[in-house]
Design an enzyme around this catalytic site. Structure first.
Site, PDB file in Angstrom:
ATOM      1  N   GLU A  13       0.812  -1.223   0.000  1.00 34.40           N
ATOM      2  CA  GLU A  13       0.000   0.000   0.000  1.00 34.40           C
ATOM      3  C   GLU A  13       0.846   1.274   0.000  1.00 34.40           C
ATOM      4  O   GLU A  13       0.534   2.234   0.706  1.00 34.40           O
ATOM      5  CB  GLU A  13      -0.966   0.007   1.196  1.00 34.40           C
ATOM      6  CG  GLU A  13      -1.973  -1.124   1.216  1.00 34.40           C
ATOM      7  CD  GLU A  13      -2.931  -1.114   0.030  1.00 34.40           C
ATOM      8  OE1 GLU A  13      -3.263  -0.018  -0.461  1.00 34.40           O
ATOM      9  OE2 GLU A  13      -3.327  -2.215  -0.420  1.00 34.40           O
ATOM     10  N   LYS A  16       2.876   1.130  -5.521  1.00 35.90           N
ATOM     11  CA  LYS A  16       3.614   0.460  -6.611  1.00 35.90           C
ATOM     12  C   LYS A  16       2.847   0.527  -7.916  1.00 35.90           C
ATOM     13  O   LYS A  16       3.411   0.847  -8.962  1.00 35.90           O
ATOM     14  CB  LYS A  16       3.882  -1.014  -6.259  1.00 35.90           C
ATOM     15  CG  LYS A  16       4.898  -1.251  -5.195  1.00 35.90           C
ATOM     16  CD  LYS A  16       5.246  -2.738  -5.080  1.00 35.90           C
ATOM     17  CE  LYS A  16       4.049  -3.631  -4.901  1.00 35.90           C
ATOM     18  NZ  LYS A  16       3.309  -3.358  -3.639  1.00 35.90           N
ATOM     19  N   THR A  17       1.568   0.206  -7.863  1.00 34.58           N
ATOM     20  CA  THR A  17       0.776   0.186  -9.096  1.00 34.58           C
ATOM     21  C   THR A  17       0.625   1.581  -9.675  1.00 34.58           C
ATOM     22  O   THR A  17       0.738   1.779 -10.894  1.00 34.58           O
ATOM     23  CB  THR A  17      -0.612  -0.411  -8.829  1.00 34.58           C
ATOM     24  OG1 THR A  17      -0.465  -1.744  -8.339  1.00 34.58           O
ATOM     25  CG2 THR A  17      -1.445  -0.437 -10.099  1.00 34.58           C
ATOM     26  N   LYS A  38       1.391  -8.398 -13.631  1.00 32.77           N
ATOM     27  CA  LYS A  38       1.219  -8.514 -12.176  1.00 32.77           C
ATOM     28  C   LYS A  38       0.959  -9.995 -11.949  1.00 32.77           C
ATOM     29  O   LYS A  38      -0.196 -10.430 -11.932  1.00 32.77           O
ATOM     30  CB  LYS A  38       0.083  -7.637 -11.670  1.00 32.77           C
ATOM     31  CG  LYS A  38       0.036  -7.589 -10.143  1.00 32.77           C
ATOM     32  CD  LYS A  38      -0.909  -6.531  -9.644  1.00 32.77           C
ATOM     33  CE  LYS A  38      -0.957  -6.516  -8.115  1.00 32.77           C
ATOM     34  NZ  LYS A  38       0.315  -6.083  -7.510  1.00 32.77           N
ATOM     35  N   ASP A  55      -5.643  -3.256  -9.388  1.00 33.05           N
ATOM     36  CA  ASP A  55      -4.292  -2.850  -9.775  1.00 33.05           C
ATOM     37  C   ASP A  55      -3.926  -3.405 -11.152  1.00 33.05           C
ATOM     38  O   ASP A  55      -3.344  -2.702 -11.986  1.00 33.05           O
ATOM     39  CB  ASP A  55      -3.269  -3.329  -8.741  1.00 33.05           C
ATOM     40  CG  ASP A  55      -3.398  -2.585  -7.422  1.00 33.05           C
ATOM     41  OD1 ASP A  55      -4.067  -1.531  -7.390  1.00 33.05           O
ATOM     42  OD2 ASP A  55      -2.831  -3.053  -6.426  1.00 33.05           O
ATOM     43  N   ARG A 207       1.268  13.927  -2.696  1.00 33.97           N
ATOM     44  CA  ARG A 207      -0.048  13.352  -2.443  1.00 33.97           C
ATOM     45  C   ARG A 207      -1.054  14.042  -3.360  1.00 33.97           C
ATOM     46  O   ARG A 207      -1.231  15.258  -3.298  1.00 33.97           O
ATOM     47  CB  ARG A 207      -0.428  13.558  -0.976  1.00 33.97           C
ATOM     48  CG  ARG A 207      -1.722  12.897  -0.561  1.00 33.97           C
ATOM     49  CD  ARG A 207      -1.537  11.414  -0.325  1.00 33.97           C
ATOM     50  NE  ARG A 207      -2.765  10.806   0.195  1.00 33.97           N
ATOM     51  CZ  ARG A 207      -2.848   9.549   0.562  1.00 33.97           C
ATOM     52  NH1 ARG A 207      -1.794   8.747   0.485  1.00 33.97           N
ATOM     53  NH2 ARG A 207      -3.976   9.051   1.009  1.00 33.97           N
ATOM     54  N   LEU A 208      -1.692  13.289  -4.238  1.00 35.56           N
ATOM     55  CA  LEU A 208      -2.606  13.867  -5.219  1.00 35.56           C
ATOM     56  C   LEU A 208      -4.043  13.434  -4.936  1.00 35.56           C
ATOM     57  O   LEU A 208      -4.293  12.285  -4.566  1.00 35.56           O
ATOM     58  CB  LEU A 208      -2.215  13.417  -6.631  1.00 35.56           C
ATOM     59  CG  LEU A 208      -0.822  13.812  -7.124  1.00 35.56           C
ATOM     60  CD1 LEU A 208      -0.522  13.130  -8.457  1.00 35.56           C
ATOM     61  CD2 LEU A 208      -0.700  15.322  -7.251  1.00 35.56           C
TER      62      LEU A 208
END
Length: 226
Positions: A13, A16-17, A38, A55, A207-208
């Site tokens: 969490e 990565k994705t 993946k 993901d 952080r978006l």
């Protein structure tokens, strides 16, 4: 020449994705062909098409030309828990040989940039005897490390870098992904990481509110990878 990398993270969490999809997006917008794998995803939803992972779908959206979902995510596990535990509970075969074979099927497409995304951090078990990190070793893939920027990230990042090096693999680059908007001294932490990690910093992602591939790609430099 085809470039292939294994994407791992300092923990689960930590994006990565998000980062992998953004790197693929940047390459795709730059006119390169892209692919993703993946190999195992735990935490899949039942759909009319079968088990699907959010993901893996995000990665599929950045593959050009398009790839079938089953190629991108060959092992789908419903429970959102450690893959080796989910595989045991769900009766799924989860071995290094199976995952390596699945990756090679995608590698045969010879895309300009192919990313293999791991699960969780570097040392994730596949079964009682094998680790997911062994997949990167088996395939001789250089590694892209996503560092989740939060308290403790320096220790997690350096230990992961040491483990990657101990496995004989190259750290091709890393990304600072700000997962904790309330992190204290983010600039100082980043400066320390830049000093201690001997690999290119591919980007610093804030952080978006809308962290889609296109938005995140604006903060990344895919050039060192391609």
């Amino acid at each position: 020449m085809s470039k292939r990398y294994f994407v791992t993270g300092t923990d689960t969490e930590i994006g990565k994705t998000t980062i992998a999809a953004a790197l693929l997006h940047a390459a795709r917008v730059g006119g390169l062909s892209t692919a993703a794998v993946k190999p195992v995803a735990a935490g899949c939803e039942r759909t009319s098409d079968g088990l699907r992972n959010e993901d893996a779908l995000a990665l599929q959206a950045e593959c050009s030309p398009a790839l079938a979902y089953e190629l991108i995510n060959p092992i789908t596990l419903e429970a959102a828990i450690a893959p080796h535990i989910a595989a045991k509970e769900e009766g799924a075969a989860l071995t290094l040989e199976i995952l390596a074979g699945a990756c090679l099927q995608v590698f045969d497409r010879e895309r300009d940039l192919t990313l293999v995304e791991g699960a969780g951090g570097w040392r994730v078990p596949l079964n009682d005897d094998e680790l997911l990190s062994e997949l990167a070793v088996e395939l001789k893939l250089p590694v892209v490390l996503v560092v989740g920027m939060r308290l403790g990230c320096i220790n997690h990042a350096l230990l992961t870098c040491e483990a990657i090096a101990a496995d004989g693999l190259q750290l091709a680059g890393w990304v600072a992904n700000h997962v904790d908007p309330d992190m204290s001294r983010p600039d100082e932490n980043l400066a320390t990481l830049q000093q201690l990690i001997k690999a290119p910093l591919l980007g610093r992602v804030p952080r978006l509110d809308n962290a889609d591939a296109a938005s995140v790609a604006a903060y990344l430099d895919v050039t060192p990878l391609v």
